[in-house]
Design a protein around this motif. Structure first.
Motif, mmCIF file in Angstrom:
data_model
loop_
_atom_site.group_PDB
_atom_site.id
_atom_site.type_symbol
_atom_site.label_atom_id
_atom_site.label_comp_id
_atom_site.label_asym_id
_atom_site.label_seq_id
_atom_site.Cartn_x
_atom_site.Cartn_y
_atom_site.Cartn_z
ATOM 1 N N ALA A 1 -17.342 3.258 -7.959
ATOM 2 C CA ALA A 1 -16.133 4.111 -8.240
ATOM 3 C C ALA A 1 -15.155 3.237 -9.095
ATOM 4 C CB ALA A 1 -15.441 4.537 -7.038
ATOM 5 N N VAL A 2 -14.310 3.915 -9.921
ATOM 6 C CA VAL A 2 -13.127 3.470 -10.592
ATOM 7 C C VAL A 2 -12.064 4.215 -9.904
ATOM 8 C CG1 VAL A 2 -14.401 2.993 -12.991
ATOM 9 C CG2 VAL A 2 -13.284 5.286 -12.612
ATOM 10 N N VAL A 3 -10.766 3.577 -10.177
ATOM 11 C CA VAL A 3 -9.526 4.177 -9.670
ATOM 12 C C VAL A 3 -8.585 4.619 -10.692
ATOM 13 C CG1 VAL A 3 -7.615 3.402 -8.401
ATOM 14 C CG2 VAL A 3 -9.682 2.457 -7.875
ATOM 15 N N TRP A 4 -8.093 5.671 -10.532
ATOM 16 C CA TRP A 4 -7.033 6.328 -11.305
ATOM 17 C C TRP A 4 -5.826 6.335 -10.582
ATOM 18 C CZ3 TRP A 4 -5.912 12.178 -11.151
ATOM 19 C CH2 TRP A 4 -4.856 12.451 -11.990
ATOM 20 N N VAL A 5 -4.780 5.423 -11.100
ATOM 21 C CA VAL A 5 -3.510 5.381 -10.717
ATOM 22 C C VAL A 5 -2.494 6.208 -11.547
ATOM 23 C CG1 VAL A 5 -1.545 3.888 -10.156
ATOM 24 C CG2 VAL A 5 -3.756 3.167 -9.696
ATOM 25 N N HIS A 6 -1.777 7.102 -10.863
ATOM 26 C CA HIS A 6 -0.714 7.955 -11.513
ATOM 27 C C HIS A 6 0.521 7.650 -10.983
ATOM 28 C CE1 HIS A 6 -0.588 10.603 -7.923
ATOM 29 N NE2 HIS A 6 -1.905 10.636 -7.650
ATOM 30 N N GLY A 7 1.468 8.696 -11.895
ATOM 31 C CA GLY A 7 2.814 8.247 -11.462
ATOM 32 C C GLY A 7 3.443 8.520 -10.391
ATOM 33 N N ASP A 8 2.856 9.160 -9.461
ATOM 34 C CA ASP A 8 3.288 9.523 -7.883
ATOM 35 C C ASP A 8 2.905 8.260 -7.090
ATOM 36 O OD1 ASP A 8 4.517 11.834 -8.881
ATOM 37 O OD2 ASP A 8 3.029 13.098 -8.215
ATOM 38 N N ARG A 9 2.000 7.523 -7.304
ATOM 39 C CA ARG A 9 1.810 6.433 -6.556
ATOM 40 C C ARG A 9 1.657 4.989 -7.197
ATOM 41 N NH1 ARG A 9 2.305 3.691 -2.251
ATOM 42 N NH2 ARG A 9 0.851 3.525 -0.708
ATOM 43 N N LEU A 10 2.706 4.486 -7.680
ATOM 44 C CA LEU A 10 2.763 3.221 -8.386
ATOM 45 C C LEU A 10 2.947 1.903 -7.645
ATOM 46 C CD1 LEU A 10 4.518 4.575 -11.468
ATOM 47 C CD2 LEU A 10 2.184 4.277 -11.310
ATOM 48 N N SER A 11 2.101 1.598 -6.601
ATOM 49 C CA SER A 11 2.429 0.450 -5.911
ATOM 50 C C SER A 11 0.923 -0.253 -5.550
ATOM 51 C CB SER A 11 2.765 0.969 -4.407
ATOM 52 O OG SER A 11 2.888 0.015 -3.524
ATOM 53 N N PRO A 12 1.065 -1.557 -5.469
ATOM 54 C CA PRO A 12 -0.052 -2.474 -5.210
ATOM 55 C C PRO A 12 -0.750 -1.985 -3.804
ATOM 56 C CG PRO A 12 1.887 -3.749 -5.860
ATOM 57 C CD PRO A 12 2.445 -2.366 -5.537
ATOM 58 N N THR A 13 -0.089 -1.311 -3.045
ATOM 59 C CA THR A 13 -0.558 -0.764 -1.604
ATOM 60 C C THR A 13 -1.425 0.639 -1.793
ATOM 61 O OG1 THR A 13 1.426 0.308 -0.914
ATOM 62 C CG2 THR A 13 1.402 -1.952 -0.332
ATOM 63 N N HIS A 14 -1.259 1.266 -3.232
ATOM 64 C CA HIS A 14 -2.351 2.305 -3.373
ATOM 65 C C HIS A 14 -3.360 2.504 -2.677
ATOM 66 C CE1 HIS A 14 -4.594 4.879 -5.983
ATOM 67 N NE2 HIS A 14 -3.379 5.248 -6.786
ATOM 68 N N GLU A 15 -3.872 3.496 -2.028
ATOM 69 C CA GLU A 15 -4.971 3.526 -1.109
ATOM 70 C C GLU A 15 -6.232 3.312 -1.806
ATOM 71 O OE1 GLU A 15 -1.299 4.506 1.090
ATOM 72 O OE2 GLU A 15 -1.751 5.372 -0.914
ATOM 73 N N ALA A 16 -6.248 3.863 -2.964
ATOM 74 C CA ALA A 16 -7.703 3.859 -3.808
ATOM 75 C C ALA A 16 -7.547 2.545 -4.301
ATOM 76 C CB ALA A 16 -7.658 4.850 -4.877
ATOM 77 N N LEU A 17 -6.521 1.695 -4.710
ATOM 78 C CA LEU A 17 -6.720 0.507 -5.017
ATOM 79 C C LEU A 17 -6.999 -0.482 -4.046
ATOM 80 C CD1 LEU A 17 -3.581 -0.271 -7.391
ATOM 81 C CD2 LEU A 17 -5.922 -0.078 -8.027
ATOM 82 N N THR A 18 -6.542 -0.205 -2.860
ATOM 83 C CA THR A 18 -6.936 -1.113 -1.539
ATOM 84 C C THR A 18 -8.352 -0.652 -1.163
ATOM 85 O OG1 THR A 18 -4.596 -0.727 -0.998
ATOM 86 C CG2 THR A 18 -6.131 -1.462 0.987
ATOM 87 N N ALA A 19 -8.837 0.511 -1.090
ATOM 88 C CA ALA A 19 -10.230 0.549 -0.793
ATOM 89 C C ALA A 19 -11.341 0.259 -1.821
ATOM 90 C CB ALA A 19 -10.522 2.241 -0.854
ATOM 91 N N TYR A 20 -10.830 0.066 -3.095
ATOM 92 C CA TYR A 20 -11.712 -0.673 -4.095
ATOM 93 C C TYR A 20 -11.158 -1.830 -4.743
ATOM 94 C CZ TYR A 20 -14.297 3.743 -3.599
ATOM 95 O OH TYR A 20 -15.049 4.775 -3.098
ATOM 96 N N PRO A 21 -10.850 -2.785 -3.975
ATOM 97 C CA PRO A 21 -9.968 -3.895 -4.620
ATOM 98 C C PRO A 21 -10.539 -4.763 -5.907
ATOM 99 C CG PRO A 21 -10.924 -4.675 -2.541
ATOM 100 C CD PRO A 21 -11.218 -3.210 -2.646
ATOM 101 N N ASP A 22 -11.985 -4.545 -5.991
ATOM 102 C CA ASP A 22 -12.750 -5.114 -7.023
ATOM 103 C C ASP A 22 -13.179 -4.215 -8.247
ATOM 104 O OD1 ASP A 22 -12.491 -7.526 -5.616
ATOM 105 O OD2 ASP A 22 -14.202 -7.013 -4.231
ATOM 106 N N ARG A 23 -12.502 -3.026 -8.117
ATOM 107 C CA ARG A 23 -13.215 -2.043 -8.887
ATOM 108 C C ARG A 23 -12.253 -1.820 -10.212
ATOM 109 N NH1 ARG A 23 -17.656 -1.493 -10.578
ATOM 110 N NH2 ARG A 23 -17.448 0.783 -11.040
ATOM 111 N N PRO A 24 -12.486 -1.605 -11.224
ATOM 112 C CA PRO A 24 -11.437 -1.230 -12.517
ATOM 113 C C PRO A 24 -10.785 0.095 -12.095
ATOM 114 C CG PRO A 24 -14.107 -1.501 -13.245
ATOM 115 C CD PRO A 24 -14.037 -1.346 -11.747
#
Length: 446
Positions: free
Chosen positions: A294-317
């Protein structure tokens, strides 16, 4: 496929030179990013907030830009507030938690009504037809040259800082809609341009509340109310203080002057069927199952390092895309773009700009992925982007945020009070409970 270089470290003034040339105020009242958000959260005092929040000099949290952009979640802020009071006396934080619930409530309503948030839910309850309201936003209000010290001060504060106290927002909105008889959508658009916490959910629904297109009667204020919560700071310097002040009257006199009666004009049109909000299904959203590519898409409603998808995929682009069309549509100010840029700069993301669906799809293809992980948004624009990605053959995983308030039954979103009775137990960190009964109305004596 080769991706364009990341724009993450490019200064926003270089990214959007036309906006920074148009708006001389490049920095708002709050710095963006998780570090600044945690500093602001550490200053929270929910007990004092509950006592004096209504005063313009009162203790307010100023956390709203971080909540609006998902740098802090409502659940996280709620937990911080409850940590400030004894576990045996959570009611000491009741008012602050209840105010947080309005964010959750408006977000849920927005998720149900979508673009309808820009149309009158019901006709104006002022006796005036829609045609009586001007579609041209007054330049003297926009530039702070009305000659009314309070109105001009709020206009200036909005444009220079991206902030207004909640009372100032209601007072200014009431002046725009009822004294100047301007359609509320114009004022809502003006606020969205400048407010660091501006979003169509909280912003538009509050404007509708003031206007009476989502309320039984219009919201008014007078000089006495202003002086109660703001002191003499405006009246002392206003040239109309000794005569000609449009707010120096009783509520009855103001209503008689401004309205044709607190009712809808004949033939008035509303666009929301209340039944649409009556029984909204609710259940805890499940977390998807992680996949290796998977890759992670961060949008303007969740701009945090604690973003759940970023946390689920810490090593993915991961990717963030400046939505050029939305920025133009909302005429987003330089200070808002600076705030968002500061948030994005703390995230491990590749930054692009342009058409969001197209750029996210290109990013996923460049990394050989067919799965795009993100977080939820109530925006119909988000729904459209997800649909466009899925039409291109991508799987879009939506990783849920922490729940602010859970319910055992479908939510009644017609009025905040009914929603609050359903979620209040959960909002205070307890297991969901059956809705509290309505309070019985006191009978008139005699």
């Amino acid at each position: 496929m080769t991706l364009p270089g990341s724009l993450r470290d490019m200064p926003p003034a270089e990214l959007f030179p036309e906006v920074y040339a148009r708006d001389p105020h490049h920095q708002g009242f709050a710095r963006g990013g998780r570090a600044a958000a945690l500093e602001a959260l550490a200053r929270l005092d929910p007990v004092t907030y509950g006592r004096d929040r209504s005063s313009l000099d009162g203790h307010v949290s100023r956390l709203s830009p971080y909540i609006r952009h998902g740098v802090l979640t409502l659940a996280e802020v709620r937990d911080a507030a409850l940590a400030h009071v004894p576990a045996t006396a959570p009611s000491r934080a009741w008012k602050f938690v209840n105010e947080l619930s309005w964010h959750d409530y408006f977000t849920r309503v927005y998720a149900q009504v979508g673009e309808l948030v820009w149309q009158n839910f019901q006709p104006y309850q002022t006796g005036w037809p829609q045609s009586a309201y001007s579609y041209d936003f007054p330049e003297d209000i926009a530039q702070g040259t009305s000659g009314l010290a309070c109105i001009d001060a709020w206009s200036r504060e909005l444009r220079e800082t991206g902030y207004l106290h909640n009372h100032s927002r209601m007072w200014l909105a009431s002046y725009v809609v009822h004294h100047r008889r301007v359609w509320w959508q114009g004022g809502a658009s003006w606020f969205l341009t400048h407010l660091l916490d501006g979003d169509p959910a909280n912003n538009n629904l509050n404007w509708q509340w003031v206007a009476s297109t989502w309320r039984a009667y219009p919201y008014l204020w007078n000089r006495g109310n202003l002086q109660k919560y703001a002191g003499q700071r405006y009246c002392a310097e206003c040239p109309l203080a000794s005569g000609g002040c449009p707010f120096d009257a009783t509520y009855a006199a103001l209503s008689e002057r401004l309205f044709r009666g607190k009712k809808a004009a004949p033939g008035g049109e509303g666009h929301l069927d209340p039944a649409r909000l009556q029984a909204v299904p609710w259940e805890p959203p499940p977390a998807p199952e992680a996949v290796p590519d998977a890759v992670v898409w961060v949008h303007g409603d969740r701009l945090s390092p604690t973003h759940e998808a970023l946390t689920a995929y810490p090593d993915r682009p991961a990717v963030f895309v400046w939505d050029d069309d939305l920025l133009r549509q909302w005429q987003v100010s330089a200070k808002r773009q600076t705030f968002i840029h500061e948030c994005v700069s703390e995230l491990p993301v590749h930054v692009l700009r342009g058409d969001v669906a197209g750029q996210v799809a290109a990013f996923a293809r460049a990394h050989g992925s067919r799965t795009i992980a993100t977080t939820p948004s109530p925006s119909p624009r988000f729904t459209a982007i997800v649909a466009a990605l899925e039409s291109e053959g991508f799987t879009v995983q939506v990783w849920p945020e922490p729940v602010f308030g859970a319910s055992l039954t479908p939510l009644d979103l017609r009025v905040h009070g009914d929603y609050w009775r359903q979620v209040s137990a959960s909002a205070f960190g307890k297991p969901p409970a059956p809705p509290k009964p309505r309070r019985a109305q006191a009978k008139a004596s005699g």
